[in-house]
Enzyme design. Sequence first.
Site, PDB file in Angstrom:
ATOM      1  N   SER A 146       0.754  -1.133   0.075  1.00  0.00           N
ATOM      2  CA  SER A 146       0.177   0.067  -0.006  1.00  0.00           C
ATOM      3  C   SER A 146       0.868   1.467  -0.029  1.00  0.00           C
ATOM      4  CB  SER A 146      -0.944  -0.042   1.214  1.00  0.00           C
ATOM      5  OG  SER A 146      -1.840   0.934   1.285  1.00  0.00           O
ATOM      6  N   ASP A 304      -2.759   6.232  -4.005  1.00  0.00           N
ATOM      7  CA  ASP A 304      -1.491   5.501  -3.362  1.00  0.00           C
ATOM      8  C   ASP A 304      -1.044   4.410  -4.348  1.00  0.00           C
ATOM      9  OD1 ASP A 304      -3.583   3.630  -3.096  1.00  0.00           O
ATOM     10  OD2 ASP A 304      -2.994   3.290  -1.083  1.00  0.00           O
ATOM     11  N   ASP A 306      -0.944   1.459  -4.715  1.00  0.00           N
ATOM     12  CA  ASP A 306      -1.772   0.029  -5.338  1.00  0.00           C
ATOM     13  C   ASP A 306      -3.286   0.563  -5.484  1.00  0.00           C
ATOM     14  OD1 ASP A 306      -2.430   0.423  -2.451  1.00  0.00           O
ATOM     15  OD2 ASP A 306      -3.166  -1.444  -2.452  1.00  0.00           O
TER      16      ASP A 306
END
Length: 579
Positions: A146, A304, A306
């Site tokens: 992430s 972000d 992902d």
Amino acid sequence: MTWKATFEKWKQYDELETDLGVKLKELEENPAELEDAFYKTLTFGTGGMRGILGPGTNRMNTYTIRKAVEGLALYMLEHIEGARDKGVAIAYDSRYMSQEFSVEAARVLGAHGIKAYVYESLRPTPYLSFAVRHLQTAAGIMITASHNPPEYNGFKVYNDQGAQMPPAEANELISYVNSVESELTVPVLDQEEIERDGLLNWIGEDVDKAYMERLMGIIRNPEMIREQSDISIVFTPLHGTAYQPVLNGLEQAGFTNVHVVEEQAKPDPEFSTVSSPNPEEHQAFAKAIELGKEKGADLLIATDPDADRLGVAVQNEEGEYEVLTGNQLGTLTIDYLLSQTTPLPEDATVIKTIVTTEMGRKVAEHYGARMIETLTGFKFIAEQIEAFNETGDGTFLYGFEESYGYLVDEYVRDKDAVQAAITASELAAYWRQEGKTLYQALRSLYERHGYYLEGLHSLTLKGKEGTEKIQQIMDHFREEQPSQIGSYKVIAVEDYSDQTRTFLDGRKSETIDLPKENVVKYILEEDAWCCLRPSGTEPKIKCYFGVKTDAPETSAERLEELKEAMVSKMESVIQESVK
């Protein structure tokens, strides 16, 4: 086995990857780091695992990935009928080793005769969730950390609904992962062999197109977008996976004036232009703000790495770009979606987490929709959506959490920044048509419902000692329940570890109808609250705050006071533990 014995086992393993072997020798020069790399097995929690890249059982590497996938394979073969043919969908982001880890996962699955469907290049997390549902696989794997720093990577597991596993299911899987005796000896097949035997299948554009078709279905007012198509939008994927998905989505939706922050457009595992690739942090918007000022942009959006989280910035009353919180964007979206859904189903339901703004509830109820709460984590929102489909006891309209996670349509069962980017752009276009900026629209909501304001304080405590201190803080707040925090009187204490709500005025305790979790929440007078929760993915303890008053200045003052009171209590516990 002691950590030193485990280290020796790795050191003597003849087939250890060369790069890991070199780093292992370097670690020997630093006893503290060596111990941290081996003192425990990298925690495989209810959402998977996340950690620093490097050698050791407490690190992300080929062998810890193999162990996790071996556990998943054993779980699938025991619990899922037809698991081998249904297979597993696998996607990965732009981090170091992400692509390599995805292939390693396929190699382990192949050794069990389980098919793997791996994206041919990097894709966002919501695409993985969609692929599981679209291909009807038995499970999914997402290789991502992430918004963590560059030295991290992670491994998330999804069930056949395209959602991260709820606790009961995840705990069963964890038992299989923990049953794997050695991460060094997990059997694998060669990539060429599994490709030849049809156990490794590459997926790409066909699934992308299917996702994009569903994405266009979330738009409420396509005609309005055509009329406002020249609204100026600046977009940055922050070196991650969202570049093509978001641009394609905006183009197909009809937005014609989109500007990309080119320095942040290409995937970069170092995330070299930001100190953290996290749209929750305002520094991530620095270059988007520069471009926004140049272009006179109405809306700035950032995803972000992902692409499951979205941040938004809009111009305030002084003409400066201000980053909205996840609570603010979520509440604006609820207001828009419910006002534009006609007729509104009688059982229309919005879902939020227990640490997300109460303003969302106020807005939902204003339109006659209900708001229900889940524990923190989008897997719980996905679980509730599935329950609606099974029981017919609700029509899902929106789900969100304060940490910049949103879901408009349930064809994905995780937070989806691609969906959120399209909806935020539609929101901005709608309010421009109405003669307002998003900032002004938010102010109107505050004036109608009250000035709700929320905050978060994260305390990072790394390593073995940090884990112990985090638990000491949680134990202290459970054992010595305060009757007052700052100037606020405590009305009730919610302890999710034993699912009890205890009232301090002597009223009978209640049972909390949510799963057990290591969380303590204080319900305070005047619609205020605060909540303590250890992070499930980082070495942090998080303290959330919420207040409501009739004026923005008052809310800001009361929030700061509440924050200072809680942080002071947390720090005093840490100081006591050092003595």
